[in-house]
Every structure is written in C-alpha cells, then in structure tokens.
Design an enzyme around this catalytic site. Structure first.
Site, short mmCIF file in Angstrom:
data_model
loop_
_atom_site.label_atom_id
_atom_site.label_comp_id
_atom_site.label_asym_id
_atom_site.label_seq_id
_atom_site.Cartn_x
_atom_site.Cartn_y
_atom_site.Cartn_z
N ASP A 190 9.32 -33.23 42.30
CA ASP A 190 8.33 -34.16 41.75
C ASP A 190 7.21 -33.38 41.07
O ASP A 190 6.32 -32.85 41.74
CB ASP A 190 7.77 -35.04 42.88
CG ASP A 190 6.70 -36.01 42.39
OD1 ASP A 190 6.48 -36.10 41.17
OD2 ASP A 190 6.09 -36.69 43.24
N GLU A 243 -5.26 -4.54 37.56
CA GLU A 243 -5.96 -3.95 38.70
C GLU A 243 -6.77 -5.03 39.43
O GLU A 243 -7.99 -5.10 39.31
CB GLU A 243 -6.92 -2.84 38.22
CG GLU A 243 -6.24 -1.69 37.50
CD GLU A 243 -7.24 -0.66 37.00
OE1 GLU A 243 -8.43 -0.74 37.37
OE2 GLU A 243 -6.84 0.23 36.23
N GLU A 284 -8.94 -6.71 42.12
CA GLU A 284 -9.81 -6.36 43.24
C GLU A 284 -10.00 -7.57 44.14
O GLU A 284 -9.80 -8.71 43.70
CB GLU A 284 -11.16 -5.86 42.71
CG GLU A 284 -11.03 -4.60 41.86
CD GLU A 284 -12.30 -4.29 41.08
OE1 GLU A 284 -12.41 -3.14 40.58
OE2 GLU A 284 -13.18 -5.17 40.93
N GLU A 325 -13.61 -0.34 47.17
CA GLU A 325 -14.31 -0.55 45.89
C GLU A 325 -15.82 -0.45 46.09
O GLU A 325 -16.31 -0.16 47.17
CB GLU A 325 -13.90 -1.89 45.28
CG GLU A 325 -12.83 -1.78 44.20
CD GLU A 325 -13.28 -0.96 43.00
OE1 GLU A 325 -14.50 -0.75 42.82
OE2 GLU A 325 -12.42 -0.51 42.24
N GLU A 343 -9.24 -2.44 46.56
CA GLU A 343 -8.24 -2.50 45.48
C GLU A 343 -7.00 -1.73 45.89
O GLU A 343 -7.09 -0.66 46.51
CB GLU A 343 -8.80 -1.91 44.19
CG GLU A 343 -7.85 -2.01 43.01
CD GLU A 343 -8.39 -1.34 41.74
OE1 GLU A 343 -7.58 -0.72 41.02
OE2 GLU A 343 -9.60 -1.41 41.49
N HIS A 379 -9.08 -5.53 35.79
CA HIS A 379 -8.91 -4.75 34.57
C HIS A 379 -7.42 -4.74 34.21
O HIS A 379 -6.57 -4.55 35.07
CB HIS A 379 -9.40 -3.32 34.77
CG HIS A 379 -10.83 -3.25 35.21
ND1 HIS A 379 -11.36 -2.15 35.85
CD2 HIS A 379 -11.84 -4.15 35.13
CE1 HIS A 379 -12.64 -2.36 36.11
NE2 HIS A 379 -12.95 -3.58 35.70
N ARG A 421 -17.52 2.97 30.33
CA ARG A 421 -17.06 1.88 31.18
C ARG A 421 -17.91 0.62 31.04
O ARG A 421 -17.58 -0.41 31.62
CB ARG A 421 -17.02 2.33 32.65
CG ARG A 421 -15.89 3.31 32.92
CD ARG A 421 -15.86 3.77 34.37
NE ARG A 421 -14.80 4.76 34.56
CZ ARG A 421 -13.57 4.48 34.96
NH1 ARG A 421 -13.22 3.24 35.19
NH2 ARG A 421 -12.67 5.43 35.10
N GLU A 448 -7.49 -0.79 27.91
CA GLU A 448 -7.83 -1.46 29.16
C GLU A 448 -8.88 -2.53 28.87
O GLU A 448 -10.00 -2.21 28.45
CB GLU A 448 -8.38 -0.46 30.17
CG GLU A 448 -8.89 -1.09 31.46
CD GLU A 448 -9.71 -0.11 32.29
OE1 GLU A 448 -10.06 -0.47 33.43
OE2 GLU A 448 -10.03 0.99 31.81
N ARG A 497 -11.43 -5.04 30.35
CA ARG A 497 -12.13 -5.00 31.63
C ARG A 497 -12.76 -6.34 32.03
O ARG A 497 -13.27 -6.46 33.13
CB ARG A 497 -13.21 -3.91 31.59
CG ARG A 497 -12.60 -2.52 31.42
CD ARG A 497 -13.67 -1.45 31.25
NE ARG A 497 -14.54 -1.32 32.40
CZ ARG A 497 -14.26 -0.65 33.50
NH1 ARG A 497 -13.08 -0.05 33.64
NH2 ARG A 497 -15.14 -0.57 34.49
#
Length: 469
Positions: A52, A131, A133, A214, A221, A270, A340, A358, A360
């Site tokens: 369903d 990645e 967390e 972390e 992580e 990330h 970063r 990457e 982020r």
C-alpha cells in the site's frame, strides 16, 4: 549479477528465516516489510510484491495505492541485529500499471541520474564518498503540546557535566565545547562503541577505513569509502541504521540531526564526487590544484544551483541552524584547495585517481539518493553549459572585509528560502526525466509542512526574549 536462484540458494544454505524488504521514503527514512523466507519463490523475487503506497508520506493517494516492491537482487545484506537469521533486500518501487520505476521513488531517481550521466557521454561512472557525522547521547527528552514545548539532552561528555554527581564519582575527563577533535580516551569516551559500529559495517560488506571523535562533545564520525552513486546511497542507509542500533545496544541514543546543540558544531555530511569515463578520472587535469576544466565546470554548476539543491542536501528546518558562520559551517559558495571555510573544497590526493571535489554543505538528514542525484544533475548542467566558478578563494573567507564578503554567494539561510529557490530553479533536475515535476511538487509539499509547523510554534528562546518586553 545475482539471480533469484542465487538468493534462494543463499537462504537455504545460511538457514535464513526472514527476508526484510527495505525501501527509502521521500524524507530519507528507511522503511521495511518483513517476510517469512519459506514462502518466497523466484516469482516474488523477480517480479516483486504488492504493498500500500498510500501509507507513505508524499506518495500515492488512497484511490491509487497499489505499488510493487521490487527487490534489487544485487543489493542484499544479512542483518546482524535480527534475533533470527534475516536477509535485507533493497527494493525499488514499481508502478504496477506500467511496470516502470516510480517517479517519486528516491532510489529510482538515483538510478535514473546514473543512466542520464551515461547518456550525455560525459562519463560512465560517478563516484561518491559521503562523510555523515552524528551525535550520541545518554538521555534525550522532548515534548510539544498545547501548553508548551521543550527538550533536554544529557551525555557524560557534555561540558556542563563537570559538576554532576555520578555513582562512583565524576571522573572529569570530557571534551570542552568545540574541543572534541580528537583527543584519545578517556576524553574520547566512545572509542569502543564506534569500533563496534565499524566492525558491524565491515561484517555487512561495507568499505570502511576509520572512525574518530568529531569537534563537538558527543559528536562522532565513521569513515566509509567511496562507491557508485546508488550503491553508496544504499550504504548511507545501512550506516545510519547500524549507528543507531549499536548505540542503542550500549544504552545510548544516536541522532543525525544537523544541530542538536546550540553552542557547538553541527553535523554535516561532506560529499566527495568525481566523474569517470573509460577508466579515467575526468576531474584530473592541468588546471588549478590539478583539476580539469570539466571539474571546474561541475563546480560552477553546483554553485549556480546550490540554493535549489539545498532543498535536498539540507532538507530540514534544523539544517539551517548549522549553516551559520562561526562553527566551521560552509555557508560561502566558493571553492579552494586549502580552505575549509569554502563550501567546495579540493582535497589533497596523490595522483590523477584521487582528484575530486568535496561539497561541504550537505548534512546527514539529506535523503542520500535525492541529494547526490541533485548534486550530479547540477554538475552535469555546469559541464554542458561551461559554467566556470571563477577564481579559487584560498584565504580564510570568514576574515574577509565586509565589502569582499558581500561579493561571495551563500547557501540558503532557511528551508523556506531553499524551497522557494527550488520552485524557481529546477529545470536542470528534469533533464533526462531524472526528476519529474510531479515528484518535486510532492516533495516540496511535504517540506512546506515542516516550515509552517516550525514557523508557527513559539520557542523557549522567544519567551526569554519577549515575555517581559
């Protein structure tokens, strides 16, 4: 490729008692239908089973509810938490009237995105490395009612517990706020729990490589390595399941909420991506940081469509409590090999095979199938239309003077803004029928409910700010 005969042989050889048919709803939550293994035959495994669909938020109306759960026989895992032997089969959702994959099924969207990439000739494989967390707590309480609302969390690692009375004494070792990256035990109190999570994931066949504490207290992580888009999205679902089940076995509770604690870092997901063709990485080249023009155009497409993509990569009101400056949050839409604070980072990697980008800003409450498919579609749009992202920004973006900072675009500041951006900018998602307008409209309808609910609910902070005003 596995066949129904292979699955039935495995069921017999391993004395499997249950087969759990699992699928992902539009919000990203894993759902399941548990079947006794004995009655299942080749027909059910090859053609699927009816269920369903009207009971799943964002799917069918009650008058068109019949849908098919079609097992993907190449995506099966033994569940280590079942009291008796159980085989988990990932399923796609199929329209019984046409036999086609259901347009609102997230996993089917991911599959269509991979096929669309092949059809463009730009590549034959997209690799994704997420990645996710998460936080683990000892206790969580929350309520929301007519007469009020609130929450309270507790964990042995929280900095506020330095003066708490514990049976056996307060041993004192715990991370300070923003001080969890990454001291050895006893400050890191969950090394063995994370180790069991990784061991369980390896036992289930996932490619894992590490785990660590972390930045925030009680934040963690696990390292899952890259794979193809749909397969990796499957692995994210297993990852979340294992994290929460192992935490529960230890008497703890795990959450993938991006921002459960106000005064510390939030949890991101990330996401590393690269496109390959004929065994070669198309993101490797002779440009900035060893990147190709293809990769730069891919970044340009993601930056151009980032606010619309946010509706999938950051799909909750809580997501935007993480996306604020000052907590290492990647709110600025720029790219850099060293920085970063940029939302698009070029990680260091030796050789052409390691070249990737990457992103982020995604967080772990994202539906992994929809989020990675949306990122891929934006990147493809960037490549096809040669959308260059401009110059890289290798300085600390948070230290820019206001006049320079004003020139740098940002991600959305709220789920409301993300949904409005998606409504205005979604044609790139419709290419090749990967997403459909019907699917996007239904998804937005679900998410608008969250927006209205939160916007209309008074918070304790508002009482503090305004009650005596």
């Amino acid at each position: 490729m596995a066949s129904a005969k292979d699955i039935l042989k495995r069921i017999k050889d391993e004395e499997i008692e249950w087969v759990d048919l699992r699928f992902t709803d539009p919000k990203g939550k894993w759902q399941h239908l548990q079947m006794l293994a004995a009655p299942l035959g080749e027909d059910e495994l090859e053609q699927g089973l009816m269920f369903d669909g009207s009971s799943i938020e964002g799917w069918k109306a009650i008058n068109e509810s019949d849908m098919i759960l079609k097992p993907d026989l190449d995506a099966c895992y033994v569940d280590p938490f079942s009291a008796t032997p159980m085989l988990v089969l990932f399923c796609d959702i199929v329209e019984p009237s046409t036999g086609e994959l259901y347009s609102r099924d997230p996993r089917s969207t991911a599959k269509r995105a991979e096929e669309f990439l092949k059809s463009t000739g730009l590549g034959d494989t997209v690799y994704v490395g997420p990645e996710p967390e998460f936080f683990m707590f000892d206790d969580v309480k929350f309520y929301d009612g007519y007469d009020g609302s609130g929450f309270r969390i507790d964990d042995i690692e929280l900095p506020g517990n330095t003066n708490k009375e514990y049976e056996g004494g307060n041993l004192g070792h715990r991370p300070r706020a923003k001080g969890g990256y990454f001291p050895v035990p006893p400050v890191d109190s969950c090394m063995d729990i994370r180790g069991e999570m990784v061991s369980t994931l390896v036992e289930m066949g996932l490619p894992m490589d590490k785990h660590h504490h972390e930045v925030a207290a009680a934040q963690h992580e696990l390292g899952i390595t890259f794979g193809t888009l749909t397969t990796t999205s499957d692995r994210v679902q297993i990852y979340k399941y294992v994290v929460q089940m192992v935490a529960q076995a230890y008497g703890k509770t795990a959450t993938f909420m991006p921002k459960p604690i106000r005064m510390d870092n939030g949890s991101g997901m990330h996401t590393h991506m690269s496109i390959w063709k004929d065994g070669k990485n198309t993101f490797a080249g002779n440009g900035y940081a060893g990147l190709s023009e293809t990769c730069l155009y891919y970044i340009g497409g993601v930056i151009k469509h980032a606010k619309a993509i946010n509706a999938f990569t950051n799909p909750t009101t809580n997501s935007y409590k993480r996306l604020v400056p000052g907590f290492e949050a990647p709110v600025l839409l720029a790219y850099s090999a060293r920085n970063r604070s940029a939302s698009c980072r070029i990680p260091y990697g030796a050789g052409e095979k390691a070249k990737r980008v990457e992103f982020r800003f995604p967080d772990p409450l994202a539906n992994p199938y929809l989020a990675t498919a949306a990122l891929l579609m934006a990147g493809i749009d960037g490549i096809k239309n040669k959308i260059h992202p401009g110059d890289a920004m290798d300085k600390n973006l948070y230290d820019l003077p206001p006049e320079e900072l004003a020139e740098v675009p940002t991600v959305c500041g709220s789920l409301r803004e993300a949904l409005e951006s998606l409504a205005a900018d979604h044609d790139f998602l419709l290419e090749g029928g990967v997403f459909t307008k019907d699917q996007i409209d239904a998804y937005m309808e679900l998410k608008w409910e969250d927006v209205y609910n939160v916007e209309q609910t008074p918070s304790p902070v508002e009482y503090d700010l305004y009650y005596s005003a």
